[in-house]
Design a protein around this motif. Structure first.
Motif, short mmCIF file in Angstrom:
data_model
loop_
_atom_site.label_atom_id
_atom_site.label_comp_id
_atom_site.label_asym_id
_atom_site.label_seq_id
_atom_site.Cartn_x
_atom_site.Cartn_y
_atom_site.Cartn_z
N LEU A 171 0.95 -1.16 -0.18
CA LEU A 171 0.06 -0.13 0.08
C LEU A 171 0.86 1.13 0.07
O LEU A 171 1.65 1.31 0.94
CB LEU A 171 -0.77 0.02 1.16
CG LEU A 171 -1.79 -1.21 1.32
CD1 LEU A 171 -2.61 -1.25 2.61
CD2 LEU A 171 -2.98 -1.18 0.07
N LEU A 227 -6.17 2.79 -6.14
CA LEU A 227 -6.92 2.71 -5.03
C LEU A 227 -7.59 3.81 -4.54
O LEU A 227 -6.67 4.84 -4.40
CB LEU A 227 -6.19 2.08 -3.76
CG LEU A 227 -6.96 1.79 -2.60
CD1 LEU A 227 -8.07 0.71 -2.79
CD2 LEU A 227 -5.93 1.36 -1.27
N THR A 264 -2.49 4.88 -4.11
CA THR A 264 -3.59 5.96 -3.62
C THR A 264 -3.44 7.03 -4.59
O THR A 264 -4.47 7.78 -4.76
CB THR A 264 -3.28 6.07 -2.27
OG1 THR A 264 -2.08 6.63 -1.86
CG2 THR A 264 -3.69 4.91 -1.46
N MET A 296 -1.02 -1.51 -4.68
CA MET A 296 -2.18 -0.70 -4.19
C MET A 296 -1.78 0.85 -4.19
O MET A 296 -1.27 1.37 -3.11
CB MET A 296 -2.92 -0.98 -3.30
CG MET A 296 -3.29 -2.59 -3.49
SD MET A 296 -4.53 -3.35 -2.28
CE MET A 296 -6.02 -2.45 -3.00
#
Length: 108
Positions: free
Chosen positions: A68, A105, A90, A88
């Motif tokens: 992430l 994401l 952002t 993932m």
């Protein structure tokens, strides 16, 4: 938490990192309240290559790795592991991981 609920893995290992891995949390079986049990550590800078370094140093055997990230990482990411990796991301649409698959994401 959603991935854990859906997949029900035997073990989930969360690495807290920035320019180095600062902490590890291990979860087994019950993931219902995992979001409330997370204890973030670190918070200065970003060097995602430290995750790959840590996995190799500790000889961790994972079925997969999920990273992430906001995508604002070093330009020369060194990802020297053979585990399938899902990135993932952002924020940075321009980030392209060196291996694995990237998913944008949305946090909204």
């Amino acid at each position: 938490a959603s991935i854990c609920s859906l997949c029900q893995p035997e073990v989930v290992r969360v690495l807290w990192w920035d320019t180095k891995v600062h902490g590890v949390q291990l979860f087994k079986d019950n993931y219902e309240n995992i979001a409330h049990m997370l204890k973030p550590q670190g918070g200065g800078g970003t060097r995602v290559s430290c995750v790959s370094d840590f996995i190799n140093k500790e000889k961790l055997n994972a079925e997969c790795v999920i990273v992430l990230t906001d995508g604002y990482v070093e330009s020369d990411v060194s990802w020297n592991i053979n585990h399938p990796t899902l990135w993932m991301v952002t924020q940075s649409r321009s980030f392209n991981p060196p291996v694995g698959k990237k998913v944008k994401l949305d946090l909204e």
